[in-house]
Enzyme design. Structure first.
Site, PDB file in Angstrom:
ATOM      1  N   HIS A 192     -78.837  15.718  59.119  1.00 39.04           N
ATOM      2  CA  HIS A 192     -78.617  14.853  57.965  1.00 39.04           C
ATOM      3  C   HIS A 192     -77.727  15.584  56.949  1.00 39.04           C
ATOM      4  O   HIS A 192     -77.500  16.784  57.066  1.00 39.04           O
ATOM      5  CB  HIS A 192     -79.955  14.484  57.315  1.00 39.04           C
ATOM      6  CG  HIS A 192     -80.768  13.559  58.157  1.00 39.04           C
ATOM      7  ND1 HIS A 192     -81.779  13.996  58.978  1.00 39.04           N
ATOM      8  CD2 HIS A 192     -80.718  12.215  58.322  1.00 39.04           C
ATOM      9  CE1 HIS A 192     -82.314  12.955  59.603  1.00 39.04           C
ATOM     10  NE2 HIS A 192     -81.690  11.872  59.230  1.00 39.04           N
ATOM     11  N   LYS A 198     -87.973   1.414  64.568  1.00 44.09           N
ATOM     12  CA  LYS A 198     -88.916   1.622  63.465  1.00 44.09           C
ATOM     13  C   LYS A 198     -89.493   0.291  62.972  1.00 44.09           C
ATOM     14  O   LYS A 198     -90.658   0.217  62.601  1.00 44.09           O
ATOM     15  CB  LYS A 198     -88.221   2.383  62.322  1.00 44.09           C
ATOM     16  CG  LYS A 198     -87.942   3.847  62.678  1.00 44.09           C
ATOM     17  CD  LYS A 198     -89.235   4.585  62.968  1.00 44.09           C
ATOM     18  CE  LYS A 198     -89.070   6.022  63.308  1.00 44.09           C
ATOM     19  NZ  LYS A 198     -90.344   6.703  63.640  1.00 44.09           N
ATOM     20  N   TYR A 202     -82.066   2.911  65.821  1.00 43.93           N
ATOM     21  CA  TYR A 202     -83.216   3.615  65.223  1.00 43.93           C
ATOM     22  C   TYR A 202     -84.027   2.656  64.349  1.00 43.93           C
ATOM     23  O   TYR A 202     -85.262   2.619  64.403  1.00 43.93           O
ATOM     24  CB  TYR A 202     -82.680   4.786  64.393  1.00 43.93           C
ATOM     25  CG  TYR A 202     -83.732   5.641  63.730  1.00 43.93           C
ATOM     26  CD1 TYR A 202     -84.531   6.502  64.477  1.00 43.93           C
ATOM     27  CD2 TYR A 202     -83.911   5.615  62.353  1.00 43.93           C
ATOM     28  CE1 TYR A 202     -85.482   7.300  63.867  1.00 43.93           C
ATOM     29  CE2 TYR A 202     -84.856   6.413  61.729  1.00 43.93           C
ATOM     30  CZ  TYR A 202     -85.636   7.255  62.494  1.00 43.93           C
ATOM     31  OH  TYR A 202     -86.581   8.047  61.877  1.00 43.93           O
ATOM     32  N   SER A 217     -88.596   4.587  58.173  1.00 46.08           N
ATOM     33  CA  SER A 217     -87.410   5.099  57.489  1.00 46.08           C
ATOM     34  C   SER A 217     -86.822   4.008  56.603  1.00 46.08           C
ATOM     35  O   SER A 217     -86.973   2.814  56.889  1.00 46.08           O
ATOM     36  CB  SER A 217     -86.376   5.496  58.539  1.00 46.08           C
ATOM     37  OG  SER A 217     -85.104   5.616  57.956  1.00 46.08           O
ATOM     38  N   SER A 218     -86.092   4.422  55.575  1.00 39.68           N
ATOM     39  CA  SER A 218     -85.472   3.431  54.677  1.00 39.68           C
ATOM     40  C   SER A 218     -84.358   2.652  55.377  1.00 39.68           C
ATOM     41  O   SER A 218     -83.917   1.625  54.852  1.00 39.68           O
ATOM     42  CB  SER A 218     -84.920   4.121  53.431  1.00 39.68           C
ATOM     43  OG  SER A 218     -83.965   5.097  53.793  1.00 39.68           O
ATOM     44  N   CYS A 219     -83.913   3.111  56.552  1.00 37.01           N
ATOM     45  CA  CYS A 219     -82.831   2.385  57.237  1.00 37.01           C
ATOM     46  C   CYS A 219     -83.324   1.094  57.889  1.00 37.01           C
ATOM     47  O   CYS A 219     -82.528   0.360  58.464  1.00 37.01           O
ATOM     48  CB  CYS A 219     -82.124   3.270  58.248  1.00 37.01           C
ATOM     49  SG  CYS A 219     -83.143   3.681  59.653  1.00 37.01           S
TER      50      CYS A 219
HETATM   51  O1  GFB Z   1     -77.779  12.044  55.977  1.00 35.23           O
HETATM   52  P1  GFB Z   1     -76.857  11.207  56.779  1.00 35.23           P
HETATM   53  O2  GFB Z   1     -76.377  11.770  58.051  1.00 35.23           O
HETATM   54  O3  GFB Z   1     -77.515   9.835  57.123  1.00 35.23           O
HETATM   55  O4  GFB Z   1     -75.540  10.870  55.902  1.00 35.23           O
HETATM   56  P2  GFB Z   1     -77.704   8.377  56.487  1.00 35.23           P
HETATM   57  C1  GFB Z   1     -75.610  10.438  54.574  1.00 35.23           C
HETATM   58  C2  GFB Z   1     -74.209  10.338  53.985  1.00 35.23           C
HETATM   59  O5  GFB Z   1     -73.683  11.660  53.822  1.00 35.23           O
HETATM   60  C3  GFB Z   1     -73.182   9.573  54.842  1.00 35.23           C
HETATM   61  C4  GFB Z   1     -72.366  11.728  54.336  1.00 35.23           C
HETATM   62  O6  GFB Z   1     -72.357   8.815  53.991  1.00 35.23           O
HETATM   63  C5  GFB Z   1     -72.395  10.706  55.476  1.00 35.23           C
HETATM   64  O7  GFB Z   1     -71.085  10.331  55.875  1.00 35.23           O
HETATM   65  N1  GFB Z   1     -72.040  13.106  54.724  1.00 35.23           N
HETATM   66  C6  GFB Z   1     -71.112  13.885  54.099  1.00 35.23           C
HETATM   67  C7  GFB Z   1     -72.571  13.811  55.728  1.00 35.23           C
HETATM   68  N2  GFB Z   1     -71.001  15.059  54.726  1.00 35.23           N
HETATM   69  C8  GFB Z   1     -71.896  15.046  55.743  1.00 35.23           C
HETATM   70  C9  GFB Z   1     -72.238  16.011  56.734  1.00 35.23           C
HETATM   71  O8  GFB Z   1     -71.693  17.105  56.826  1.00 35.23           O
HETATM   72  N3  GFB Z   1     -73.244  15.656  57.596  1.00 35.23           N
HETATM   73  C10 GFB Z   1     -73.888  14.447  57.522  1.00 35.23           C
HETATM   74  N4  GFB Z   1     -74.872  14.184  58.397  1.00 35.23           N
HETATM   75  N5  GFB Z   1     -73.544  13.509  56.613  1.00 35.23           N
HETATM   76  C11 GFB Z   1     -79.446   8.317  58.375  1.00 35.23           C
HETATM   77  C12 GFB Z   1     -79.739   7.328  59.452  1.00 35.23           C
HETATM   78  O9  GFB Z   1     -78.492   7.685  57.619  1.00 35.23           O
HETATM   79  O10 GFB Z   1     -80.542   8.583  57.518  1.00 35.23           O
HETATM   80  C13 GFB Z   1     -81.052   7.495  60.063  1.00 35.23           C
HETATM   81  O11 GFB Z   1     -78.680   7.368  60.397  1.00 35.23           O
HETATM   82  C14 GFB Z   1     -82.150   7.728  59.041  1.00 35.23           C
HETATM   83  O12 GFB Z   1     -81.342   6.394  60.827  1.00 35.23           O
HETATM   84  C15 GFB Z   1     -81.761   8.815  58.090  1.00 35.23           C
HETATM   85  O13 GFB Z   1     -82.425   6.530  58.335  1.00 35.23           O
HETATM   86  C16 GFB Z   1     -82.800   9.051  57.012  1.00 35.23           C
HETATM   87  O14 GFB Z   1     -78.498   8.431  55.213  1.00 35.23           O
HETATM   88  O15 GFB Z   1     -76.413   7.657  56.365  1.00 35.23           O
END
Ligand code: GFB
Length: 309
Positions: free
Chosen positions: A181, A142, A138, A109-111
């Protein structure tokens, strides 16, 4: 090159990535595909994984099994995200080595990159700084998987490679608002707001973080390409090379869903990493690039899912 009669194990075949890899392999004419659900084979159980690899004559492994989720799930189930993903990587990679499989592709993952790494994220940024706290467990698992592939190649000559996808979306995504996500979460939120005539939709955080989104069919295509064309030590980034703010993503989804209310922000929720745009020049120089535009991908996903909420 994989041959059509080779035995291919897709670990995580019911997940979004694994199911896309199975579709890709079937489209390419492969039929000897081994699949196990997590209740049939718990990949955290080393003895069970070893027995499985001893029983089967597996030639190639796509290691797409993982405990995954969005920012809140990563931050809440920190122990599970570390333990489950460490065990899956260690057990499958070691058993694949012992069973002398021809090749294994590990998905990360990119994280894995430092929170404040130079953008776009080049493969060489790995382990050059501190990780984003919300997904550190996570990411550590990875990174361990990447290092397993590297060290088994260095010590034993095992042909194990790693691919690091950016944020993915597509068929079989998770639409549970607590664990998903951002992209599937926003499709659901805007769809439900439209159906219920709600005046507004609430985004988590400021909407300012930038993310890159790759359709999982492109990801499966890249995995197939790397399995056939790459035998290097270093992990390879997979992405589009283009990113967008979360607010920009919300605007596209609102248009696709045809929702005309307002957008609000819940600032009690984390933003996470400010930006994580992949440098995809290594993959491009190997000869692969993505083909599904973000708006087209979202339109396709929404058409497929809107009647099943
Ligand atoms: O996709 P996401 O949950 O993961 O959130 P990450 C991306 C951005 O979208 C964050 C915002 O800044 C969230 O606060 N966001 C806005 C939301 N509204 C929402 C919502 O309703 N739901 C969610 N989920 N986010 C994950 C990592 O990071 O990405 C994992 O935690 C992994 O480890 C994955 O790398 C691909 O991009 O921040």
């Amino acid at each position: 090159m994989m041959k059509r009669e080779d035995c291919i194990y897709v670990a995580g075949h019911r997940g979004m990535v694994g199911s896309a890899i199975v579709r890709k392999l079937q489209a390419e004419g492969f039929s000897n595909i081994v699949k196990r659900t997590s209740s049939e084979l718990d990949l955290r159980d080393q003895a069970a994984v070893n027995a499985f690899f001893e029983e089967q004559s597996i030639d190639y492994v796509f290691l797409a099994a993982a405990k995954v989720g969005g920012i809140l799930a990563n931050n809440t189930y920190r122990a599970e995200f570390l333990y489950d993903n460490l065990m899956i990587a260690a057990n499958v990679i070691h058993a694949a080595h012992t069973a002398k499989v021809k090749k294994l592709l590990f998905l990360g993952s990119s994280c894995i990159y430092p929170k404040l790494a130079e953008q776009p994220l080049h493969e060489s940024s790995l382990l050059t700084g501190s990780l984003e706290p919300t997904n550190e467990p996570y990411a550590i698992a990875k990174i361990a998987g990447i290092k397993l592939c590297e060290t088994y190649r260095q010590q034993y000559g095992s042909n194990f490679i790693s691919a690091m996808p950016t944020n993915l979306y597509g068929p079989n995504d998770n639409y549970d608002l607590k664990t998903s996500h951002v992209l599937p979460a926003l499709i659901r939120k805007f769809h439900e707001a439209k159906i219920n005539n709600s005046p507004s939709v609430t985004l988590w955080g400021t909407g300012k973080p930038m993310r890159e989104f790759l359709h999982v069919d492109d990801m499966a295509d890249a995995c197939y390409f790397l399995m056939n064309n790459y035998n290097g030590l270093e992990h390879v980034n997979v992405g589009t090379g283009v990113d967008i703010t979360i607010r920009g993503l919300a605007d596209i989804i609102a248009e696709v869903v045809e929702y005309s209310g307002t957008i609000e922000h819940d600032l009690s929720k984390p933003d996470g990493t400010p930006r994580k745009l992949m440098d995809v020049s290594n993959l491009a120089s190997l000869g692969w690039s993505s083909s599904i535009e973000l708006r087209d991908g979202i339109t396709q996903v929404y058409a497929d899912i809107k009647d099943s909420f």
